[in-house]
Motif scaffolding. Structure first.
Motif, PDB file in Angstrom:
ATOM      1  N   ILE A 123       0.842  -1.188   0.000  1.00 15.11           N
ATOM      2  CA  ILE A 123       0.000   0.000   0.000  1.00 15.11           C
ATOM      3  C   ILE A 123       0.881   1.243   0.000  1.00 15.11           C
ATOM      4  CG2 ILE A 123      -1.577   1.365   1.453  1.00 15.11           C
ATOM      5  CD1 ILE A 123      -2.852  -1.309   2.291  1.00 15.11           C
ATOM      6  N   MET A 124       0.508   2.223  -0.812  1.00 16.84           N
ATOM      7  CA  MET A 124       1.199   3.506  -0.870  1.00 16.84           C
ATOM      8  C   MET A 124       0.500   4.497   0.055  1.00 16.84           C
ATOM      9  SD  MET A 124       1.929   3.681  -4.994  1.00 16.84           S
ATOM     10  CE  MET A 124       0.254   3.222  -5.447  1.00 16.84           C
ATOM     11  N   VAL A 125       1.285   5.403   0.656  1.00 16.21           N
ATOM     12  CA  VAL A 125       0.778   6.286   1.711  1.00 16.21           C
ATOM     13  C   VAL A 125       0.981   7.747   1.331  1.00 16.21           C
ATOM     14  CG1 VAL A 125       1.029   6.989   4.129  1.00 16.21           C
ATOM     15  CG2 VAL A 125       1.231   4.566   3.504  1.00 16.21           C
ATOM     16  N   ASN A 126      -0.068   8.531   1.561  1.00 14.53           N
ATOM     17  CA  ASN A 126      -0.042   9.988   1.405  1.00 14.53           C
ATOM     18  C   ASN A 126      -0.494  10.567   2.742  1.00 14.53           C
ATOM     19  OD1 ASN A 126      -0.435  12.703   0.665  1.00 14.53           O
ATOM     20  ND2 ASN A 126      -2.422  12.261  -0.280  1.00 14.53           N
ATOM     21  N   ALA A 127       0.440  10.983   3.574  1.00 12.73           N
ATOM     22  CA  ALA A 127       0.137  11.370   4.951  1.00 12.73           C
ATOM     23  C   ALA A 127      -0.038  12.883   5.066  1.00 12.73           C
ATOM     24  CB  ALA A 127       1.246  10.896   5.893  1.00 12.73           C
ATOM     25  N   HIS A 128      -1.208  13.299   5.534  1.00  9.05           N
ATOM     26  CA  HIS A 128      -1.479  14.715   5.784  1.00  9.05           C
ATOM     27  C   HIS A 128      -1.347  15.008   7.277  1.00  9.05           C
ATOM     28  CE1 HIS A 128      -3.456  16.258   1.912  1.00  9.05           C
ATOM     29  NE2 HIS A 128      -2.809  15.141   1.614  1.00  9.05           N
ATOM     30  N   GLU A 129      -0.953  16.250   7.573  1.00  7.01           N
ATOM     31  CA  GLU A 129      -0.696  16.713   8.947  1.00  7.01           C
ATOM     32  C   GLU A 129       0.431  15.935   9.629  1.00  7.01           C
ATOM     33  OE1 GLU A 129      -4.582  17.796   7.631  1.00  7.01           O
ATOM     34  OE2 GLU A 129      -4.189  15.782   8.395  1.00  7.01           O
ATOM     35  N   ALA A 130       1.212  15.205   8.872  1.00  6.80           N
ATOM     36  CA  ALA A 130       2.349  14.475   9.438  1.00  6.80           C
ATOM     37  C   ALA A 130       3.575  15.383   9.460  1.00  6.80           C
ATOM     38  CB  ALA A 130       2.637  13.219   8.616  1.00  6.80           C
ATOM     39  N   VAL A 131       4.666  14.885  10.038  1.00  7.62           N
ATOM     40  CA  VAL A 131       5.907  15.658  10.081  1.00  7.62           C
ATOM     41  C   VAL A 131       6.393  15.913   8.653  1.00  7.62           C
ATOM     42  CG1 VAL A 131       7.437  13.653  10.182  1.00  7.62           C
ATOM     43  CG2 VAL A 131       8.141  15.806  11.249  1.00  7.62           C
ATOM     44  N   ARG A 132       7.020  17.093   8.441  1.00  4.36           N
ATOM     45  CA  ARG A 132       7.474  17.420   7.084  1.00  4.36           C
ATOM     46  C   ARG A 132       8.550  16.455   6.626  1.00  4.36           C
ATOM     47  NH1 ARG A 132      11.561  17.911   9.467  1.00  4.36           N
ATOM     48  NH2 ARG A 132      12.541  19.701  10.441  1.00  4.36           N
ATOM     49  N   PRO A 133       8.580  16.169   5.321  1.00  3.07           N
ATOM     50  CA  PRO A 133       9.463  15.113   4.816  1.00  3.07           C
ATOM     51  C   PRO A 133      10.933  15.496   4.866  1.00  3.07           C
ATOM     52  CG  PRO A 133       8.330  16.178   3.011  1.00  3.07           C
ATOM     53  CD  PRO A 133       7.732  16.734   4.266  1.00  3.07           C
ATOM     54  N   THR A 134      11.755  14.468   5.047  1.00  2.00           N
ATOM     55  CA  THR A 134      13.208  14.643   5.131  1.00  2.00           C
ATOM     56  C   THR A 134      13.936  13.667   4.203  1.00  2.00           C
ATOM     57  OG1 THR A 134      13.316  13.100   7.004  1.00  2.00           O
ATOM     58  CG2 THR A 134      13.063  15.447   7.519  1.00  2.00           C
ATOM     59  N   GLY A 135      13.311  13.363   3.056  1.00  3.13           N
ATOM     60  CA  GLY A 135      13.939  12.495   2.068  1.00  3.13           C
ATOM     61  C   GLY A 135      13.725  11.017   2.289  1.00  3.13           C
ATOM     62  N   LEU A 136      12.861  10.640   3.240  1.00  3.64           N
ATOM     63  CA  LEU A 136      12.644   9.221   3.520  1.00  3.64           C
ATOM     64  C   LEU A 136      11.986   8.487   2.357  1.00  3.64           C
ATOM     65  CD1 LEU A 136      11.496   9.194   7.258  1.00  3.64           C
ATOM     66  CD2 LEU A 136      13.692   8.471   6.323  1.00  3.64           C
ATOM     67  N   SER A 137      11.449   9.227   1.391  1.00  4.55           N
ATOM     68  CA  SER A 137      10.834   8.564   0.238  1.00  4.55           C
ATOM     69  C   SER A 137      11.868   7.806  -0.585  1.00  4.55           C
ATOM     70  CB  SER A 137      10.112   9.583  -0.638  1.00  4.55           C
ATOM     71  OG  SER A 137      10.986  10.614  -1.054  1.00  4.55           O
ATOM     72  N   ARG A 138      13.157   8.110  -0.423  1.00  2.00           N
ATOM     73  CA  ARG A 138      14.171   7.292  -1.090  1.00  2.00           C
ATOM     74  C   ARG A 138      14.196   5.899  -0.477  1.00  2.00           C
ATOM     75  NH1 ARG A 138      20.867   7.732  -1.293  1.00  2.00           N
ATOM     76  NH2 ARG A 138      21.083   5.933  -2.700  1.00  2.00           N
ATOM     77  N   THR A 139      14.180   5.829   0.827  1.00  2.00           N
ATOM     78  CA  THR A 139      14.244   4.548   1.527  1.00  2.00           C
ATOM     79  C   THR A 139      12.911   3.821   1.489  1.00  2.00           C
ATOM     80  OG1 THR A 139      15.801   5.647   3.027  1.00  2.00           O
ATOM     81  CG2 THR A 139      14.996   3.474   3.676  1.00  2.00           C
ATOM     82  N   PHE A 140      11.830   4.584   1.615  1.00  2.00           N
ATOM     83  CA  PHE A 140      10.483   4.014   1.639  1.00  2.00           C
ATOM     84  C   PHE A 140       9.655   4.674   0.533  1.00  2.00           C
ATOM     85  CE2 PHE A 140      12.252   4.097   5.934  1.00  2.00           C
ATOM     86  CZ  PHE A 140      12.231   2.743   6.245  1.00  2.00           C
ATOM     87  N   PRO A 141       9.859   4.250  -0.723  1.00  3.23           N
ATOM     88  CA  PRO A 141       9.214   4.939  -1.847  1.00  3.23           C
ATOM     89  C   PRO A 141       7.705   4.760  -1.904  1.00  3.23           C
ATOM     90  CG  PRO A 141      10.439   3.016  -2.609  1.00  3.23           C
ATOM     91  CD  PRO A 141      10.794   3.198  -1.174  1.00  3.23           C
ATOM     92  N   ASN A 142       7.127   3.944  -1.013  1.00  4.43           N
ATOM     93  CA  ASN A 142       5.665   3.904  -0.936  1.00  4.43           C
ATOM     94  C   ASN A 142       5.115   5.116  -0.206  1.00  4.43           C
ATOM     95  OD1 ASN A 142       6.680   2.864   1.584  1.00  4.43           O
ATOM     96  ND2 ASN A 142       4.666   1.972   2.024  1.00  4.43           N
ATOM     97  N   LEU A 143       5.989   5.965   0.363  1.00  5.00           N
ATOM     98  CA  LEU A 143       5.583   7.268   0.868  1.00  5.00           C
ATOM     99  C   LEU A 143       5.529   8.207  -0.337  1.00  5.00           C
ATOM    100  CD1 LEU A 143       4.959   9.253   3.168  1.00  5.00           C
ATOM    101  CD2 LEU A 143       7.421   9.574   3.462  1.00  5.00           C
ATOM    102  N   ILE A 144       4.399   8.204  -1.033  1.00  8.40           N
ATOM    103  CA  ILE A 144       4.327   8.909  -2.316  1.00  8.40           C
ATOM    104  C   ILE A 144       3.855  10.352  -2.167  1.00  8.40           C
ATOM    105  CG2 ILE A 144       4.018   6.873  -3.756  1.00  8.40           C
ATOM    106  CD1 ILE A 144       1.004   7.513  -3.762  1.00  8.40           C
TER     107      ILE A 144
END
Length: 705
Positions: A481-502
């Motif tokens: 499952i791919m995730v689009n998180a609202h009101e979460a902490v601002r991104p710090t490049g983790l989408s490289r490691t966990f690319p399902n954080l789209i």
């Protein structure tokens, strides 16, 4: 994702039991950046950063203050230094370019405190052509096992009173308009910069959030942020406005502690991008490069998504999320089949089928539906531990019928999970909710964390919540499952490691145009700040800019022209792009809507044609795997003419450009929907003088003749 080139050279210098250490120098691969590191007379580690012989960061101290233990601030000696270089090229699963070069020189200080218990601390520096990353490393050791962080004491000593593009420091939200001022003006402007939000906790009259963009008087662009935020509290900055020093300020937990670690452990990377060209900030991949490679062997299930959804009509007030108008409900005591519906509930089977038909007709991948599940009547602004179960639909939403209806038309359904910030409740239901998604054909989810966090006292950006967000992403990967998180902490490049954080929200998005409006310069700043850490689900594509057209009681206005909304699909990068308006509006503007249908969401190349934060941005991108290009250019509240060079195109080839531009009488306040579309032959030699209306833009689709 396979390395093409990988070179590592390590040398070690030993310097036993030295108190004052002469500065060690490290150059970036191209020699433009210079780092100096060393120890003061008191054994305090420090660093200094220089770009093209201009000082960027003056000597600044490093270290941490611990709870109930001697600090890791001073009294250090240098055990050894290691240096090396690294060079690879890697391929992101999705992104702004097909290949990313990860090339840096590095230096590690191995420090040891001189007094008992002689604790060890390493500080790891990586210097790139576009900036610096450094982090604290806590090796496994007998005299430091479990410890609590009282405060991280990283300093960024600036060279002057820089122009800053800033958000108020807050433990719970980034949903503010950016304020542009000199740093010396922050204190005076803070009260008006802090606007209402469902959850907010300011911490200082000079507190600032990252990513923080600065522009010095000698025209250096500096961006301060962090990379690889895992098992650690989110970092903000507190400004010493007398000395112009920014100091790290971690988000605390419910009892005031700022982190719990066990050796071996590492902090996130503290990052400083610097260039004399604004465009270099937009094309920097420093944050991604400081993160680890993807954690997944199989990434075939991770795909960029272009979607429509039952959302804007609720945001504008035309429709509702809730099924009834009842209040004071307890979820486990309500029989919704016996209550009177409010007749404004948008997430009903008939209406959702209309969105599915629209998506299928125009080639969209998915349909998002918010408000489909029971519990929406009585939660906002209340501290209720159990509101949603994430699997039970309202009586007018037939999950299986809609699953079949969408599947027959080649459209996926996108799940929505509003947690009401009751994180304990979401974690209790997480496996059940993800299994429900898999069983009903959903492969992506938009999650939300509106309101104050439960357990009470925790903040959205504390270590506890940082760990929760990553837990949800990892758990989602178990179910593909791919995730689009609202009101979460601002991104710090983790989408490289966990690319399902789209996607993430984590900034003031388009919804605020219906809540009173975003400033016209907002969208010319976000790519320099929020987006350096990862893509944003801004939800562009609003064509009906007068909110009264949806809701006569809402006097808000979208502060852009229609064409600027088109250009956002290029200037605001995301592998998750929504056509956010309602089908009925798009049906009135099908010629302009064609650009949204055509525009790519995954790219081989990205070029910045011109940019100045707060004023304008012009970008060109090449669609992945195609000889097809798109240009987007936007401006602030000032109309302007930009000269767009097409020299990114292959030489010797002719293309046809379909140009969507503001009409000459267009204006975001008076004529936002006035536009003109025409075609023109272009080559690599073409230069286009393009006028943009106030808060307007241009969108161009370029393809082979």
């Amino acid at each position: 994702m396979k390395s093409i080139k990988h070179i590592v050279i390590i040398s070690t210098l030993f310097a036993s039991m030295l108190t004052h250490v002469a500065a060690q120098e490290l150059l970036s691969p191209d020699g433009r950046q210079k780092l100096e590191v060393g120890l003061s007379q008191e054994g305090r580690p420090y660093y200094k950063l220089v770009f093209r012989n201009k000082e960027v960061i003056k000597p600044s101290f490093l270290g941490l203050e611990l709870q109930d233990q001697e600090s890791l601030l001073d009294n250090f000696s240098l055990d050894s230094i290691s240096t090396g270089t690294f060079d690879e090229t890697w391929n992101p699963v999705w992104g702004e370019q097909r290949e990313i070069r990860n090339h840096y020189n590095e230096l590690v200080l191995y420090l040891k405190q001189q007094s008992t218990p002689n604790r060890l601390l390493n500080i790891h520096f990586r210097l790139y052509n576009d900036g610096l990353g450094f982090r604290y490393e806590f090796p496994k050791q007998e005299n430091l096992s479990y410890f609590i962080i009282k405060e991280e004491k990283t300093a960024f000593a600036l060279t002057g009173d820089h122009k800053a593009f800033w958000l108020p420091g807050d433990y719970d939200t980034q949903e503010y308009n950016t304020t542009t001022s000199n740093l010396s003006e922050v204190r005076a402007l803070m009260s008006e910069a802090v606007t209402p939000n469902a959850s907010q906790t300011s911490f200082s009259p000079t507190g600032l959030q990252t990513p923080l963009l600065l522009k010095s008087k000698d025209n250096l662009y500096i961006n301060i942020h962090e990379a690889g935020l895992i098992d650690y509290a989110c970092m903000s900055l507190n400004l010493d406005d007398k000395n112009m020093i920014l100091k790290s300020w971690l988000t605390p937990d419910a009892v005031g502690n700022k982190g719990y670690l066990q050796t071996p452990a590492v902090s996130p990377w503290r990052t400083i991008m610097v260039s004399d060209k604004a465009a270099d900030i937009l094309t920097s991949r420093l944050i991604l490069n400081l993160n680890e490679p993807t954690a997944f062997e199989d990434v075939s299930w991770i795909k960029p998504i272009k979607y429509v959804g039952v959302w804007w009509e609720m945001i504008s007030g035309k429709s509702s999320w809730s099924y009834t108008s009842m209040e004071n409900l307890k979820l486990d005591e309500v029989d919704y089949s016996q209550v009177k519906p409010n007749r404004t509930h948008a997430a009903n089977t008939r209406r959702v089928k209309e969105y599915i038909d629209f998506a299928a007709k125009h080639g969209f991948d998915a349909v998002l539906v918010e408000g489909w599940n029971i519990g929406w009547e009585d939660w906002f602004g209340k501290s209720k531990d159990y509101v949603f179960d994430f699997v039970t639909p309202y009586p007018d939403f037939d999950v299986r019928e809609l699953q079949q209806y969408a599947a027959e038309r080649g459209v996926k359904m996108m799940m929505h999970h509003e947690t009401s910030s009751s994180v304990r409740n979401y974690e209790r239901h997480l496996d059940t909710a993800y299994r429900f998604m898999v069983e009903h054909g959903y492969n992506s989810v938009k999650s939300g964390y509106v309101g104050d966090i439960i357990p009470r006292g925790e903040f959205h950006y504390g270590q506890w919540m940082v760990n929760h967000y990553l837990h949800a992403i990892r758990k989602a990967a178990d179910y593909k499952i791919m995730v689009n998180a609202h009101e979460a902490v601002r991104p710090t490049g983790l989408s490289r490691t966990f690319p399902n954080l789209i996607g993430n929200e984590s900034a003031r998005g388009q919804e605020y145009e219906s809540f009173g409006g975003n400033t016209p310069d907002h969208l010319t700043i976000l790519p320099f700040t929020r987006l350096v850490g990862g893509p944003m689900d801004y939800t562009p594509g609003i064509f009906q800019t007068d909110i009264k057209a949806y809701n006569p009681n809402n006097n808000s206005r979208v502060n852009t022209t229609l064409v600027k909304q088109l250009a956002l699909y290029v200037t605001l990068y995301s592998p998750l792009q929504m056509a956010a308006d309602v089908p009925e509006v798009y049906n009135r503007f099908l010629d302009a809507f064609q650009f949204i249908k055509d525009v790519a969401i995954d790219w081989d190349e990205t070029h910045v044609l011109d940019a100045e934060p707060g004023d304008y941005i012009a970008m060109a991108r090449k669609a992945k795997g195609k000889d097809e290009w798109f240009i987007g250019a936007i401006t602030d509240e000032n109309a302007r003419t930009l000269t767009l060079s097409f020299d990114f195109l292959p030489k010797g080839k002719k293309y046809v450009a379909i140009i969507y531009e503001d009409s000459k009488d267009a204006d975001f306040e008076t004529n936002p929907q006035h536009y003109h579309i025409y075609k023109q032959t272009v080559t690599s030699k073409t230069k286009l003088k393009q006028w943009l209306a106030r808060s307007g833009g241009v969108a161009i689709h370029i393809k082979e003749q």
